[in-house]
Design a protein around this motif. Sequence first.
Motif, PDB file in Angstrom:
ATOM      1  N   VAL A 106     -31.919   5.008  19.512  1.00 34.17           N
ATOM      2  CA  VAL A 106     -30.835   4.614  18.534  1.00 34.17           C
ATOM      3  C   VAL A 106     -30.202   5.497  17.946  1.00 34.17           C
ATOM      4  O   VAL A 106     -30.454   6.635  17.806  1.00 34.17           O
ATOM      5  N   ARG A 107     -28.621   5.118  18.090  1.00 33.94           N
ATOM      6  CA  ARG A 107     -27.689   5.898  17.646  1.00 33.94           C
ATOM      7  C   ARG A 107     -27.141   5.377  16.208  1.00 33.94           C
ATOM      8  O   ARG A 107     -26.599   4.304  16.232  1.00 33.94           O
ATOM      9  N   VAL A 108     -26.932   6.383  15.227  1.00 33.68           N
ATOM     10  CA  VAL A 108     -26.405   5.802  13.997  1.00 33.68           C
ATOM     11  C   VAL A 108     -25.093   6.923  13.915  1.00 33.68           C
ATOM     12  O   VAL A 108     -25.139   7.931  13.781  1.00 33.68           O
ATOM     13  N   LEU A 109     -23.884   5.872  13.421  1.00 38.48           N
ATOM     14  CA  LEU A 109     -22.699   6.537  13.157  1.00 38.48           C
ATOM     15  C   LEU A 109     -22.251   6.024  11.962  1.00 38.48           C
ATOM     16  O   LEU A 109     -22.317   4.977  11.522  1.00 38.48           O
ATOM     17  N   ALA A 110     -22.005   7.031  11.113  1.00 36.98           N
ATOM     18  CA  ALA A 110     -21.475   6.933   9.804  1.00 36.98           C
ATOM     19  C   ALA A 110     -19.717   6.581   9.579  1.00 36.98           C
ATOM     20  O   ALA A 110     -19.082   7.192  10.399  1.00 36.98           O
ATOM     21  N   LEU A 111     -19.595   5.863   8.679  1.00 36.69           N
ATOM     22  CA  LEU A 111     -18.192   5.386   8.382  1.00 36.69           C
ATOM     23  C   LEU A 111     -18.211   5.747   6.993  1.00 36.69           C
ATOM     24  O   LEU A 111     -18.764   4.998   6.099  1.00 36.69           O
ATOM     25  N   ASN A 112     -17.082   6.440   6.471  1.00 36.09           N
ATOM     26  CA  ASN A 112     -16.989   6.723   4.651  1.00 36.09           C
ATOM     27  C   ASN A 112     -15.785   5.553   4.610  1.00 36.09           C
ATOM     28  O   ASN A 112     -14.608   5.453   5.111  1.00 36.09           O
ATOM     29  N   SER A 113     -15.988   4.366   3.779  1.00 39.00           N
ATOM     30  CA  SER A 113     -15.368   3.390   3.496  1.00 39.00           C
ATOM     31  C   SER A 113     -14.735   3.626   2.030  1.00 39.00           C
ATOM     32  O   SER A 113     -14.355   2.729   1.256  1.00 39.00           O
TER      33      SER A 113
END
Length: 282
Positions: A106-113
Amino acid sequence: MTRIVHLSDLHFGFHRAGLTDHLLERVNGAGADLVVVTGDVTHRGRRDQYDQAAAFLSRIQAPVMAVPGNHDVPLYNVLVRYLAPYAGYRRAMGPELTPTRQAGRVRVLALNSVDPCAVQRGVIREGEIGRLVGGLDPLSMNVVALHHPLEHLAEVDKELTRRAPEALARLERAGARIVLSGHLHVWATGAMLDQTAHPGVLQIQAGTALCGRPSDRQNEFAVLQIDGPLLTIERHVAPMDEPSFRPPEYEYFSHESGIWVAHQPAEKPIVPGATETAFSTA
């Protein structure tokens, strides 16, 4: 098999203090490979609130990754809000605003919204969709984590994040399969799947883990167990009038056909909390 704990909207500074140790005990007992926190770790982005949040997160035994939420930038200190909106977050939570973590397959990629120029509404900045697409792993279950949802239930009256429809469509085409978010204090999974035009992405919208706002009616968090194309969600709920979390409820989904299929009727989300404004209690 990979286990991920999804926490959101802790709101330290306006949190249920009596629930904190119960939450920590459940999280540390979940056998998680990764804990993902999708924003609003504080209520007003103040130093003492960040200190409380950092102290809590430091007691979690699994690796932790987090993204900021709109409450994590100062609301009333306008100068700091516009000139150094993430200074407090970086001091307490670390320098990364958009971390990426790998946990098994599992690969988790963050986004600053977060948009410091707006009180509540989120934004997806130019180039961020491309960055996420470029970071996806074709051999992994790709998960995107951000504070603001990429789609709203019809009953929700908050403004949708700017460029959210474009982001959702492009991420689905590129191979993102799960989106974790918070912000609304409204749990939604199967209900989102029932209404979306993008069934290749399962949107898991978390309730609030600790916020003490009575209109939310309950606190909750989720544990995701991902086994290839199969997903089991353990939903841990603590009603406001009860001292701790009830035994977990379970939801089951599969992506074997190329789109997500729910194996139980969709939940009926508790929506009233979504109508609050950032200038009110939460």
